[in-house]
Design an enzyme around this catalytic site. Structure first.
Site, PDB file in Angstrom:
ATOM      1  N   ASN A 280     -44.432  -3.874 -23.057  1.00 55.35           N
ATOM      2  CA  ASN A 280     -45.368  -3.069 -23.870  1.00 55.35           C
ATOM      3  C   ASN A 280     -45.036  -2.846 -25.053  1.00 55.35           C
ATOM      4  O   ASN A 280     -45.804  -3.299 -26.184  1.00 55.35           O
ATOM      5  CB  ASN A 280     -45.226  -1.777 -23.248  1.00 55.35           C
ATOM      6  CG  ASN A 280     -45.987  -1.745 -21.744  1.00 55.35           C
ATOM      7  OD1 ASN A 280     -46.191  -2.694 -21.583  1.00 55.35           O
ATOM      8  ND2 ASN A 280     -45.830  -0.536 -21.133  1.00 55.35           N
TER       9      ASN A 280
ATOM     10  N   HIS B 160     -84.789  -5.409 -55.369  1.00 57.01           N
ATOM     11  CA  HIS B 160     -86.118  -5.574 -54.403  1.00 57.01           C
ATOM     12  C   HIS B 160     -86.611  -6.841 -54.495  1.00 57.01           C
ATOM     13  O   HIS B 160     -87.617  -7.284 -54.113  1.00 57.01           O
ATOM     14  CB  HIS B 160     -87.173  -4.561 -54.825  1.00 57.01           C
ATOM     15  CG  HIS B 160     -86.968  -3.323 -55.129  1.00 57.01           C
ATOM     16  ND1 HIS B 160     -86.862  -2.315 -54.167  1.00 57.01           N
ATOM     17  CD2 HIS B 160     -86.363  -2.641 -56.073  1.00 57.01           C
ATOM     18  CE1 HIS B 160     -86.531  -1.116 -54.734  1.00 57.01           C
ATOM     19  NE2 HIS B 160     -86.134  -1.169 -55.974  1.00 57.01           N
TER      20      HIS B 160
ATOM     21  N   SER C 253     -82.468 -33.673 -42.573  1.00 58.08           N
ATOM     22  CA  SER C 253     -83.280 -33.253 -41.466  1.00 58.08           C
ATOM     23  C   SER C 253     -83.651 -34.486 -40.504  1.00 58.08           C
ATOM     24  O   SER C 253     -83.625 -35.862 -41.135  1.00 58.08           O
ATOM     25  CB  SER C 253     -84.478 -32.904 -41.905  1.00 58.08           C
ATOM     26  OG  SER C 253     -85.527 -32.794 -41.006  1.00 58.08           O
TER      27      SER C 253
ATOM     28  N   ASN D 299     -80.448 -29.798 -46.464  1.00 61.29           N
ATOM     29  CA  ASN D 299     -80.394 -28.525 -46.248  1.00 61.29           C
ATOM     30  C   ASN D 299     -79.055 -27.787 -46.540  1.00 61.29           C
ATOM     31  O   ASN D 299     -77.979 -28.500 -46.342  1.00 61.29           O
ATOM     32  CB  ASN D 299     -80.701 -28.288 -44.730  1.00 61.29           C
ATOM     33  CG  ASN D 299     -82.330 -28.706 -44.480  1.00 61.29           C
ATOM     34  OD1 ASN D 299     -83.009 -28.592 -45.236  1.00 61.29           O
ATOM     35  ND2 ASN D 299     -82.443 -29.689 -43.248  1.00 61.29           N
TER      36      ASN D 299
ATOM     37  N   TYR E  41     -49.925   2.746 -22.507  1.00 66.12           N
ATOM     38  CA  TYR E  41     -50.041   1.538 -22.139  1.00 66.12           C
ATOM     39  C   TYR E  41     -51.210   1.124 -21.135  1.00 66.12           C
ATOM     40  O   TYR E  41     -50.782   1.839 -19.791  1.00 66.12           O
ATOM     41  CB  TYR E  41     -48.727   0.442 -21.653  1.00 66.12           C
ATOM     42  CG  TYR E  41     -49.339  -0.991 -21.587  1.00 66.12           C
ATOM     43  CD1 TYR E  41     -49.467  -1.670 -22.628  1.00 66.12           C
ATOM     44  CD2 TYR E  41     -49.555  -1.423 -20.298  1.00 66.12           C
ATOM     45  CE1 TYR E  41     -49.862  -3.014 -22.645  1.00 66.12           C
ATOM     46  CE2 TYR E  41     -49.886  -2.655 -19.992  1.00 66.12           C
ATOM     47  CZ  TYR E  41     -50.216  -3.538 -21.153  1.00 66.12           C
ATOM     48  OH  TYR E  41     -50.643  -4.825 -20.939  1.00 66.12           O
TER      49      TYR E  41
ATOM     50  N   GLN F  33     -54.569  -5.895 -23.331  1.00 60.22           N
ATOM     51  CA  GLN F  33     -54.521  -7.558 -23.264  1.00 60.22           C
ATOM     52  C   GLN F  33     -55.556  -8.082 -24.139  1.00 60.22           C
ATOM     53  O   GLN F  33     -55.507  -9.129 -24.519  1.00 60.22           O
ATOM     54  CB  GLN F  33     -53.936  -7.763 -22.135  1.00 60.22           C
ATOM     55  CG  GLN F  33     -53.948  -9.257 -21.642  1.00 60.22           C
ATOM     56  CD  GLN F  33     -53.491  -9.711 -20.437  1.00 60.22           C
ATOM     57  OE1 GLN F  33     -52.184  -9.312 -20.138  1.00 60.22           O
ATOM     58  NE2 GLN F  33     -54.141 -10.254 -19.621  1.00 60.22           N
TER      59      GLN F  33
ATOM     60  N   LYS G  97     -56.316  -9.397 -27.789  1.00 63.04           N
ATOM     61  CA  LYS G  97     -55.852 -10.603 -28.403  1.00 63.04           C
ATOM     62  C   LYS G  97     -56.956 -11.496 -28.790  1.00 63.04           C
ATOM     63  O   LYS G  97     -57.206 -12.192 -29.912  1.00 63.04           O
ATOM     64  CB  LYS G  97     -54.858 -11.050 -27.666  1.00 63.04           C
ATOM     65  CG  LYS G  97     -53.561 -10.464 -27.570  1.00 63.04           C
ATOM     66  CD  LYS G  97     -52.192 -11.248 -26.761  1.00 63.04           C
ATOM     67  CE  LYS G  97     -52.081 -10.719 -25.521  1.00 63.04           C
ATOM     68  NZ  LYS G  97     -50.896 -11.096 -24.907  1.00 63.04           N
TER      69      LYS G  97
HETATM   70  N1  ARG Z   1     -49.910  -9.542 -21.770  1.00 65.88           N
HETATM   71  C1  ARG Z   1     -49.572  -8.256 -21.811  1.00 65.88           C
HETATM   72  C2  ARG Z   1     -50.335  -7.606 -22.987  1.00 65.88           C
HETATM   73  O1  ARG Z   1     -50.802  -8.321 -23.971  1.00 65.88           O
HETATM   74  C3  ARG Z   1     -47.966  -7.966 -21.828  1.00 65.88           C
HETATM   75  C4  ARG Z   1     -47.604  -6.605 -21.569  1.00 65.88           C
HETATM   76  C5  ARG Z   1     -47.659  -6.504 -20.155  1.00 65.88           C
HETATM   77  N2  ARG Z   1     -47.284  -5.209 -19.674  1.00 65.88           N
HETATM   78  C6  ARG Z   1     -47.543  -4.843 -18.592  1.00 65.88           C
HETATM   79  N3  ARG Z   1     -47.110  -3.403 -18.424  1.00 65.88           N
HETATM   80  N4  ARG Z   1     -48.140  -5.215 -17.561  1.00 65.88           N
HETATM   81  O2  ARG Z   1     -50.559  -6.193 -22.977  1.00 65.88           O
END
Ligand code: ARG
Length: 453
Positions: free
Chosen positions: A110, A156, A278, A286, A318, A323, A326
């Site tokens: 985490n 405008h 085109s 264009n 957490y 996740q 990302k």
């Molecule tokens: N891939 C997980 C994330 O991006 C990593 C951490 C996983 N932690 C867990 N408690 N399952 O959060």
């Protein structure tokens, strides 16, 4: 191969695939940052005597190798490994045995993932910041070159007052500089080390969190471990909001170029390399590049909206939902890099058709200027306004254009480019100084001998 958390209970393949999601692919770009964070962690463990110095040194050396190989794309995270954290620990354990099994003391995935993301975001912010600064310099160069070239200013989408290419291009240099300053504030949020929060509640070990923070070049420790977990998402959002705001600057430029390059305006034109044809209309060129770039600015806002949704709606600590942050984060960063890259090339190539723009500046455009001139010689402004309106209606309005230039700071006659250049330079110096600081710290993590600690 097995998961770090596996304890011999049955695993359903489809469920495993669902929980792993796109992580193996996404985490590829975190590998070298995860390795750097892990090396700093190992050094800290040795520093507080939770790890033998020779074990720490062996771990750091192998992590340096892993980082270098990851940069070359030579390490591939498998689905079975789930994430970069598992891939790295497995490589360490396979090569070093016992020492590899010792590295996870005092941390959790985490805080490990938050650290890797933070190191990654810091670098990405500096890279994108440098691109934004380069683009701002490009706009400033156009502005200086065409400072005296007048063009109609519109409100405008109707002719309003005389403007100049200097004011127009200068606005984007100024806007980008403002966004760079805002990105510095985002960096300050990222500049605290999360490591040591572990699962979100600390650990019963004498960790030296300040030591790790300093090694990795952070200004401070992010002290409260619950806050560390709760800030995941908010930091991503702050960064991508910054990029979306930068996109707002660029979008106006792109929209203007699409408009001003229409044959009806003809104030600017795009070199052929930036236009496409085109399939049916033989005469067409264009502005597809401009339009796609404009669309990408909207996409940036979409990524920010996605991050806002994902960051919200969770209680403290957490949760695996995190996740999912990302993918939109990485997409937004990649997109911003591509967008800036194209614009860095487009801006200097833009052709300014000063004559067409000058010819489009009709007498009416000077109405407010003329009212100001009359007021300056003593007529109350409202009466001057009415007098000019009367002349326009009577068809007798003939402004003395030469006498009508805005010469105060920021006006077309005194655009203040040097002041803008100074602010931009300060932002560039911050970028260069911060980058040098981070590079120095990374060097130190890899090459400092840990034996004497
Ligand atoms: N891939 C997980 C994330 O991006 C990593 C951490 C996983 N932690 C867990 N408690 N399952 O959060």
């Amino acid at each position: 191969m097995s998961m770090l958390w596996e304890k011999g209970l049955p695993l359903d393949a489809a469920i495993h695939r669902f929980t792993v999601g796109d992580d193996p692919g996404l985490d590829q770009r975190l590998l070298c940052f995860d390795a750097l964070g892990s090396a700093a962690h190992a050094r800290m463990l040795a520093h507080v005597r939770l790890l033998a110095p020779q074990d720490a040194q062996a771990l750091v050396d192998l992590l340096a190798d892993i980082s270098a190989r990851a940069r070359q794309g030579e390490i591939v995270i498998s689905a079975a490994q789930e994430d970069s954290h598992t891939a790295i620990e497995m490589l360490l354990t396979a090569r070093l045995g016992e020492a590899g099994k010792r590295i996870h003391l005092g941390r959790s995935r985490n805080d490990q993932v938050i650290l890797a993301l933070r190191l990654y975001m810091r670098t990405a912010l500096l890279d994108i910041g440098s691109q934004a600064a380069e683009l701002a310099q490009g706009f400033l160069a156009v502005a200086r070159r065409h400072a005296a070239d007048i063009m109609p200013g519109y409100t405008h989408l109707r002719p309003a007052m005389p403007s100049s290419f200097g004011l127009w291009a200068g606005a984007f240099a100024a806007g980008l500089t403002e966004e760079l300053q805002a990105l510095q504030a985002v960096y300050a949020r990222l500049d605290r080390c999360p490591l040591g929060a572990a699962a979100g509640f600390g650990v019963p070990l004498p960790l030296d969190r300040e030591y790790t923070a300093k090694l990795l070049g952070f200004a401070a420790v992010q002290v409260n471990p619950v806050d560390v977990m709760n800030s995941r998402g908010r930091h991503e959002l702050a960064l991508v909001n910054g990029l979306a705001s930068l996109g707002l600057v660029l979008e106006k430029f792109l929209w203007d170029v699409a408009l001003y390059s229409m044959p009806e305006f003809g104030f600017v034109s795009l070199p052929d390399a930036f236009t496409t044809g085109s399939s049916i209309m033989p005469q067409k060129r264009n502005p597809d590049v401009v339009e796609l770039a404009r669309g990408r600015c909207r996409e940036l806002r979409g990524h920010a909206a996605m991050l806002q949704q994902l960051a919200a709606g969770l209680p403290s600590n957490y949760h695996r939902d995190l996740q999912l942050l990302k993918a939109p984060l990485f997409e937004a960063l990649d997109l911003a890099r591509d967008l800036l890259d194209v614009l860095i090339r487009l801006v200097p190539a833009l052709r300014i058709n000063a004559e067409r723009a000058r010819a489009a500046c009709g007498d009416d455009l000077y109405a407010a200027h003329e009212a100001c001139r009359l007021a300056q010689s003593g007529t109350p402004f409202r009466d001057a306004y009415k007098e000019v309106a009367r002349q326009i209606q009577a068809g007798s309005f003939k402004p003395d254009r030469a006498a009508l230039s805005a010469t105060h700071l920021g006006g077309a006659g005194h655009p203040g480019f040097d002041l803008m250049a100074g602010e931009l330079k300060a932002a560039e110096q911050w970028l260069a100084g911060t980058r040098a600081h981070l590079e120095g710290c990374e060097e130190n993590v890899w090459h400092k001998r840990s034996g004497g600690e």
